[in-house]
Design a protein around this motif. Sequence first.
Motif, mmCIF file in Angstrom:
data_model
loop_
_atom_site.group_PDB
_atom_site.id
_atom_site.type_symbol
_atom_site.label_atom_id
_atom_site.label_comp_id
_atom_site.label_asym_id
_atom_site.label_seq_id
_atom_site.Cartn_x
_atom_site.Cartn_y
_atom_site.Cartn_z
ATOM 1 N N LEU A 110 0.851 -0.932 0.138
ATOM 2 C CA LEU A 110 -0.606 0.026 -0.065
ATOM 3 C C LEU A 110 0.839 1.177 0.322
ATOM 4 N N ARG A 111 2.019 0.791 0.256
ATOM 5 C CA ARG A 111 2.892 1.924 0.251
ATOM 6 C C ARG A 111 3.049 3.940 -0.850
ATOM 7 N N HIS A 112 2.866 3.090 -1.908
ATOM 8 C CA HIS A 112 2.858 4.147 -2.882
ATOM 9 C C HIS A 112 1.542 4.342 -3.222
ATOM 10 N N ALA A 113 0.038 3.397 -3.514
ATOM 11 C CA ALA A 113 -0.717 4.423 -3.354
ATOM 12 C C ALA A 113 -0.953 5.732 -1.900
ATOM 13 N N ALA A 114 -0.584 4.856 -0.227
ATOM 14 C CA ALA A 114 -0.850 5.633 0.409
ATOM 15 C C ALA A 114 0.241 7.420 -0.089
ATOM 16 N N ARG A 173 -0.973 11.048 -0.486
ATOM 17 C CA ARG A 173 -1.124 12.084 0.587
ATOM 18 C C ARG A 173 -0.458 13.535 -0.591
ATOM 19 N N VAL A 174 0.030 12.785 -1.663
ATOM 20 C CA VAL A 174 0.629 13.899 -1.909
ATOM 21 C C VAL A 174 -0.780 15.077 -2.740
ATOM 22 N N ARG A 175 -1.799 13.639 -3.204
ATOM 23 C CA ARG A 175 -2.172 14.681 -3.446
ATOM 24 C C ARG A 175 -3.798 15.601 -2.748
ATOM 25 N N PRO A 199 -3.936 26.906 8.447
ATOM 26 C CA PRO A 199 -3.178 25.967 9.163
ATOM 27 C C PRO A 199 -3.712 24.996 10.397
ATOM 28 N N PRO A 200 -4.688 25.367 10.466
ATOM 29 C CA PRO A 200 -5.731 24.198 11.706
ATOM 30 C C PRO A 200 -6.880 23.012 10.692
ATOM 31 N N ASP A 201 -6.634 23.932 9.652
ATOM 32 C CA ASP A 201 -7.942 23.381 8.500
ATOM 33 C C ASP A 201 -7.278 22.240 7.566
ATOM 34 N N GLN A 202 -6.007 22.709 7.580
ATOM 35 C CA GLN A 202 -4.934 21.298 6.520
ATOM 36 C C GLN A 202 -4.874 20.760 7.191
ATOM 37 N N GLN A 203 -4.272 20.494 8.958
ATOM 38 C CA GLN A 203 -4.591 19.590 9.573
ATOM 39 C C GLN A 203 -5.369 18.832 9.388
ATOM 40 N N LEU A 204 -6.589 19.213 10.298
ATOM 41 C CA LEU A 204 -7.997 18.592 10.101
ATOM 42 C C LEU A 204 -7.412 17.397 9.065
ATOM 43 N N VAL A 205 -8.047 18.070 8.247
ATOM 44 C CA VAL A 205 -7.852 17.154 6.789
ATOM 45 C C VAL A 205 -6.427 16.535 6.949
ATOM 46 N N LEU A 206 -4.998 17.021 6.678
ATOM 47 C CA LEU A 206 -4.227 15.680 6.625
ATOM 48 C C LEU A 206 -4.622 14.355 7.953
ATOM 49 N N ASP A 207 -5.236 14.677 9.138
ATOM 50 C CA ASP A 207 -5.935 14.219 10.499
ATOM 51 C C ASP A 207 -6.364 12.554 9.393
ATOM 52 N N GLN A 208 -7.817 13.536 9.232
ATOM 53 C CA GLN A 208 -8.541 12.417 7.900
ATOM 54 C C GLN A 208 -7.786 12.157 7.461
ATOM 55 N N ALA A 209 -7.522 11.862 6.885
ATOM 56 C CA ALA A 209 -6.181 11.578 4.788
ATOM 57 C C ALA A 209 -5.683 9.981 6.137
ATOM 58 N N GLU A 210 -4.784 10.553 6.829
ATOM 59 C CA GLU A 210 -4.134 9.075 7.667
ATOM 60 C C GLU A 210 -4.797 8.526 8.308
ATOM 61 N N LEU A 227 -3.511 0.421 -8.321
ATOM 62 C CA LEU A 227 -4.737 1.017 -7.929
ATOM 63 C C LEU A 227 -4.263 2.253 -7.165
ATOM 64 N N ARG A 228 -5.142 3.513 -7.754
ATOM 65 C CA ARG A 228 -5.238 4.563 -6.309
ATOM 66 C C ARG A 228 -6.491 4.231 -5.233
ATOM 67 N N LEU A 229 -5.875 4.440 -4.498
ATOM 68 C CA LEU A 229 -6.480 4.293 -2.379
ATOM 69 C C LEU A 229 -7.626 4.031 -2.569
ATOM 70 N N GLU A 230 -8.019 5.671 -3.394
ATOM 71 C CA GLU A 230 -9.602 6.140 -3.350
ATOM 72 C C GLU A 230 -10.054 4.643 -4.266
ATOM 73 N N GLN A 231 -9.953 3.819 -5.372
ATOM 74 C CA GLN A 231 -10.294 2.790 -6.258
ATOM 75 C C GLN A 231 -9.954 2.014 -4.787
ATOM 76 N N ILE A 232 -9.441 1.472 -4.123
ATOM 77 C CA ILE A 232 -9.065 0.646 -3.506
ATOM 78 C C ILE A 232 -10.320 0.258 -2.560
ATOM 79 N N GLN A 233 -10.179 1.750 -1.863
ATOM 80 C CA GLN A 233 -11.608 1.609 -0.902
ATOM 81 C C GLN A 233 -12.643 1.105 -0.797
#
Length: 195
Positions: free
Chosen positions: A36-40, A44-46, A56-67, A138-144
């Motif tokens: 899953l490393r490449h897809a993850a 993250r980059v996208r 920054p607080p909103d960025q961190q919220l979205v990044l935490d959701q992505a993780e 496949l991309r992570l969203e497709q996998i899910q």
Amino acid sequence: MPDVHASAPDPHDPMSADHDRLAELAAEIERHRYLLRHAADDYRVRVIQRVRHLDPPDQQLVLDQAERFIDALMINPVRHGDLDLDAYRAIRDGAPVEFDPELRTYVLRRAGRPPLVIRPGLPEHRLGVIARLAGLGLRLEQIQVVAVTTAQMVPPHEAAVAPDQAPEVKRGTTKPSRRIPRTRAPEPRNARPGH
């Protein structure tokens, strides 16, 4: 006389079996993460590109959701401690499993061994599908999406049961507005027939 410990674990010792199981699970967790490393990383980059303009607080919220999204696709050593590794590997590696409609499960026929039953909707099936799709690039969203839709199972008590006899169908409607008989609008007095 002091106790002398053996240099190799005793294979009959239950603690040895637990140790072997944990080592095998750890190896599968690592391989799953590697697949899953490449897809993850791509995901993250996208996400980072998508949230650049946010505070920054909103960025961190979205990044935490992505993780959390990424973590939900991984094997967790605590939640999946009793994962059937044979079933997981069969799905991940694309073994020729058959769907048994009576049992509502996948079955892997193995020479000289009892068939391996793999129930859809359980972690073995879902995580195996995730790893297999990640290995295909496949991309992570497709996998899910595929993992969620293919790894679902209707519990036996909720399964559709055929009725004893066909239901009787009557023409008509139950819509209240159609039950009221409509009267024709009166024609204007000056109207001539045919015009």
